[in-house]
Design a protein around this motif. Structure first.
Motif, mmCIF file in Angstrom:
data_model
loop_
_atom_site.group_PDB
_atom_site.id
_atom_site.type_symbol
_atom_site.label_atom_id
_atom_site.label_comp_id
_atom_site.label_asym_id
_atom_site.label_seq_id
_atom_site.Cartn_x
_atom_site.Cartn_y
_atom_site.Cartn_z
ATOM 1 N N LEU A 49 0.832 -1.207 0.000
ATOM 2 C CA LEU A 49 0.000 0.000 0.000
ATOM 3 C C LEU A 49 0.865 1.256 0.000
ATOM 4 O O LEU A 49 0.564 2.229 -0.693
ATOM 5 N N LYS A 50 1.934 1.231 0.767
ATOM 6 C CA LYS A 50 2.869 2.362 0.794
ATOM 7 C C LYS A 50 3.487 2.554 -0.593
ATOM 8 O O LYS A 50 3.535 3.665 -1.124
ATOM 9 N N PHE A 51 3.938 1.464 -1.198
ATOM 10 C CA PHE A 51 4.564 1.515 -2.517
ATOM 11 C C PHE A 51 3.586 2.034 -3.573
ATOM 12 O O PHE A 51 3.934 2.900 -4.384
ATOM 13 N N ILE A 52 2.360 1.524 -3.561
ATOM 14 C CA ILE A 52 1.348 1.967 -4.529
ATOM 15 C C ILE A 52 1.055 3.455 -4.347
ATOM 16 O O ILE A 52 0.937 4.197 -5.328
ATOM 17 N N SER A 53 0.958 3.903 -3.105
ATOM 18 C CA SER A 53 0.700 5.320 -2.829
ATOM 19 C C SER A 53 1.796 6.200 -3.424
ATOM 20 O O SER A 53 1.514 7.205 -4.093
ATOM 21 N N ILE A 54 3.027 5.816 -3.189
ATOM 22 C CA ILE A 54 4.160 6.588 -3.711
ATOM 23 C C ILE A 54 4.188 6.523 -5.234
ATOM 24 O O ILE A 54 4.425 7.533 -5.910
ATOM 25 N N LEU A 55 3.916 5.357 -5.786
ATOM 26 C CA LEU A 55 3.916 5.179 -7.236
ATOM 27 C C LEU A 55 2.864 6.059 -7.915
ATOM 28 O O LEU A 55 3.119 6.640 -8.977
ATOM 29 N N ILE A 56 1.708 6.183 -7.309
ATOM 30 C CA ILE A 56 0.637 7.022 -7.872
ATOM 31 C C ILE A 56 1.121 8.464 -8.019
ATOM 32 O O ILE A 56 0.957 9.087 -9.072
ATOM 33 N N VAL A 57 1.733 8.997 -6.977
ATOM 34 C CA VAL A 57 2.230 10.379 -7.024
ATOM 35 C C VAL A 57 3.378 10.492 -8.025
ATOM 36 O O VAL A 57 3.452 11.448 -8.805
ATOM 37 N N LEU A 58 4.243 9.511 -8.018
ATOM 38 C CA LEU A 58 5.398 9.517 -8.924
ATOM 39 C C LEU A 58 4.961 9.477 -10.390
ATOM 40 O O LEU A 58 5.538 10.173 -11.236
#
Length: 172
Positions: free
Chosen positions: A133-142
């Motif tokens: 979930l942390k990775f997906i959250s960061i990926l969305i912004v990136l």
């Protein structure tokens, strides 16, 4: 309102083993979504926001929130009020490319620190979910930063990322 609807549903479907409290909870969530979207679109159009920006603010805020979690208020009425204010304000905020870059980087750092907020880790498999979930959250912004970099999306992500910082007793 949700309680009254839940009682009515229970009255219509007497064979259901779902308790009124569960119906009320589910209905209150759906009513919140409906009210926030309706109020945000209506107010946004009245104050002159572009329809696409309003929809983008709602969608992007909700998308990131789905994976990052975030602060919750204590009542559905306050949730509708605060969410509507935030979502109608986002399309009105204009930022430069440099400011958008800074906001995206800050969002990524905040999400690295704070996301996911509302998910508790109690076992090893849950910690893997937590990291995803942390990775997906960061990926969305990136992805926004590296591709579209649209200001309404950037502001929506920034504001949503801020909501992951506000909890006193974190259980992870």
């Amino acid at each position: 309102m949700a309680y009254g609807l839940a009682v009515l549903v229970k009255k219509w479907d007497k064979e259901s083993d779902v308790e009124v409290e569960w119906l009320q909870y589910g209905l209150s969530l759906w009513l919140n979504y409906i009210f926030v979207i309706t109020f945000t679109i209506t107010i946004g159009l009245i104050i002159g926001s572009h329809f696409l920006d309003i929809i983008l603010a709602i969608f992007c805020f909700a998308l990131l929130r789905r994976y990052s979690g975030g602060l919750h208020v204590n009542s559905s009425e306050m949730c509708v009020l605060i969410s509507t204010i935030i979502l109608t304000t986002i399309p009105l905020i204009k930022v430069t490319e440099q400011t958008a870059l800074i906001m995206s980087i800050v969002s990524i750092v905040i999400l690295f620190i704070g996301a996911p907020l509302t998910y508790k880790v109690k076992a090893n498999w849950q910690s893997k979910v937590y990291l995803k979930l942390k990775f997906i959250s960061i990926l969305i912004v990136l992805l926004n930063l590296l591709t579209i970099n649209y200001e309404t999306i950037t502001v929506a992500f920034f504001v949503q990322s801020l909501t992951t910082l506000f909890k006193l007793n974190r259980n992870h």
